[in-house]
Design an enzyme around this catalytic site. Structure first.
Site, PDB file in Angstrom:
ATOM      1  N   HIS A 127      -1.260   0.305  -9.741  1.00  0.00           N
ATOM      2  CA  HIS A 127      -1.922  -0.639  -8.828  1.00  0.00           C
ATOM      3  C   HIS A 127      -2.518  -1.817  -9.602  1.00  0.00           C
ATOM      4  O   HIS A 127      -3.691  -2.169  -9.453  1.00  0.00           O
ATOM      5  CB  HIS A 127      -3.011   0.071  -8.017  1.00  0.00           C
ATOM      6  CG  HIS A 127      -3.292  -0.601  -6.698  1.00  0.00           C
ATOM      7  ND1 HIS A 127      -3.649   0.083  -5.566  1.00  0.00           N
ATOM      8  CD2 HIS A 127      -3.285  -1.909  -6.334  1.00  0.00           C
ATOM      9  CE1 HIS A 127      -3.836  -0.756  -4.565  1.00  0.00           C
ATOM     10  NE2 HIS A 127      -3.621  -1.982  -5.010  1.00  0.00           N
TER      11      HIS A 127
ATOM     12  N   GLU B 151      -4.209   7.695  -5.006  1.00  0.00           N
ATOM     13  CA  GLU B 151      -4.516   6.939  -6.218  1.00  0.00           C
ATOM     14  C   GLU B 151      -5.847   7.401  -6.802  1.00  0.00           C
ATOM     15  O   GLU B 151      -6.807   7.587  -6.042  1.00  0.00           O
ATOM     16  CB  GLU B 151      -4.555   5.439  -5.906  1.00  0.00           C
ATOM     17  CG  GLU B 151      -3.191   4.903  -5.484  1.00  0.00           C
ATOM     18  CD  GLU B 151      -3.181   3.394  -5.240  1.00  0.00           C
ATOM     19  OE1 GLU B 151      -4.269   2.812  -5.012  1.00  0.00           O
ATOM     20  OE2 GLU B 151      -2.087   2.805  -5.287  1.00  0.00           O
TER      21      GLU B 151
ATOM     22  N   ARG C   5       0.852  -1.188   0.000  1.00  0.00           N
ATOM     23  CA  ARG C   5       0.000   0.000   0.000  1.00  0.00           C
ATOM     24  C   ARG C   5       0.890   1.242   0.000  1.00  0.00           C
ATOM     25  O   ARG C   5       1.952   1.263   0.625  1.00  0.00           O
ATOM     26  CB  ARG C   5      -0.925   0.027   1.217  1.00  0.00           C
ATOM     27  CG  ARG C   5      -2.100  -0.933   1.140  1.00  0.00           C
ATOM     28  CD  ARG C   5      -3.078  -0.524   0.046  1.00  0.00           C
ATOM     29  NE  ARG C   5      -4.292  -1.350   0.027  1.00  0.00           N
ATOM     30  CZ  ARG C   5      -4.447  -2.455  -0.682  1.00  0.00           C
ATOM     31  NH1 ARG C   5      -3.438  -2.890  -1.431  1.00  0.00           N
ATOM     32  NH2 ARG C   5      -5.589  -3.121  -0.666  1.00  0.00           N
TER      33      ARG C   5
END
Length: 322
Positions: free
Chosen positions: A276, A257, A228
């Site tokens: 991601h 993000e 993360r």
């Protein structure tokens, strides 16, 4: 039964096929709180499930499509009588998928892939000089399902493996030479050629990799984060890259993000950044949809749920009625 998914780009056909008779809707994280109030089950993905939404809604299950629950107030859900469940990475293939991207980023950084492709375009031959993985040392920080999958793959490259985990007494698989606690982090970082972050994120370890951690790393070490973004102090990482102390960084996750494609970190010549996508594979999607919908069928039938992270005492008030 009504299911709301907090991501507006997920294809709904697989869910509709496996959940006949369900009313399934997807939305953006921004509209999620407004629409979740009338749902029976919510799947936040990137949306937030806080205490206000839990009080306003009638849903009895928060079923994440993946493992991350950092945006779900689990304590508030428990108090409200709402189950919270996740999909473990070793069940869905997410861990294997993420581990593969961690290895890809490590190889690309070590072999200076971007520079090599540019050298080809410039007709420069046999340059740049890269760094192989064999005889190197990798430190895997976080030894959950992803960390274990990373270790399994890196061992095949002839690397020495060291792991850092909160409970070192649990040990690790044979391919890992040493397992140490977080208190030994600076020591092992100083011996690593590659550091891979596979920690579970929470507010307790925000900015886990800070200026002190990067300073403790071996000069020229490579840093890869597939966990993360909140685990990394991005300003400290950028400074370590600028100074040359960190040799390169592979980042699949970011503090904000979607990440800003124009940010100095994402655009740094020593950074390979991806959006991601580590767990986003065909295999992971197929297995996740099956596990996800199976758990929702259990919930609708009043059967025991799988992979729950809490045990509310007032679940009868939130049971679906049909």
């Amino acid at each position: 039964m009504r299911l709301l998914i907090g991501f507006d780009e997920y294809p709904l056909d697989p869910f509709n096929e496996l959940l006949p008779g369900w009313d399934i809707e997807r939305t953006t994280p921004e509209r999620f709180p407004e629409l979740a109030v009338d749902a029976d089950v919510v799947c936040p993905i990137a949306a937030t499930v806080d205490s206000d939404l839990l009080k306003a809604g009638r849903f009895g299950l928060v079923q994440q499509f993946g493992v991350g629950l950092e945006k779900v107030d689990v304590d508030a859900a428990t108090a409200a009588g709402v189950w919270v469940s996740r999909l473990p990475g070793d069940v869905t293939g997410n861990a294997d998928s993420v581990a593969e991207l961690a290895v890809l980023l490590t190889l690309a950084l070590g072999r200076r892939l971007d520079e090599a492709r540019q050298a080809l375009r410039n007709r420069v031959w046999a340059q740049p000089v890269g760094r192989a993985l064999f005889d190197g040392t990798a430190v895997i920080v976080g030894l959950g399902s992803i960390g274990l999958a990373v270790a399994k793959r890196l061992s095949g490259f002839g690397m020495r493996l060291v792991a850092v985990r909160a409970r070192p007494e649990l040990g690790g698989p044979p391919e890992i030479e040493r397992v140490v606690g977080v208190d030994r982090l600076p020591e092992v970082l100083g011996r690593a050629d590659v550091v891979i972050s596979s920690l579970m994120f929470g507010e307790h370890n925000r900015n886990f990799f800070d200026a002190n951690a990067f300073a403790a790393m071996k000069p020229g070490a490579l840093f890869v984060n597939v966990a993360r973004g909140g685990l990394v102090d991005e300003a400290a990482l950028l400074a370590a890259l600028e100074s040359g102390h960190i040799g390169g960084a592979g980042l699949d996750v970011h503090v904000v993000e979607p990440a800003d494609p124009g940010s100095p970190l994402v655009n740094h010549p020593k950074v390979i950044a991806t959006p991601h996508v580590a767990g986003v594979t065909e295999q992971m999607m197929q297995r996740s949809v099956i596990a996800f919908t199976d758990n929702l069928k259990r919930y609708a039938a009043g059967q025991p749920l799988q992979w729950t992270v809490n045990e509310p005492s007032q679940v009868a008030q939130r049971r679906p009625q049909g």
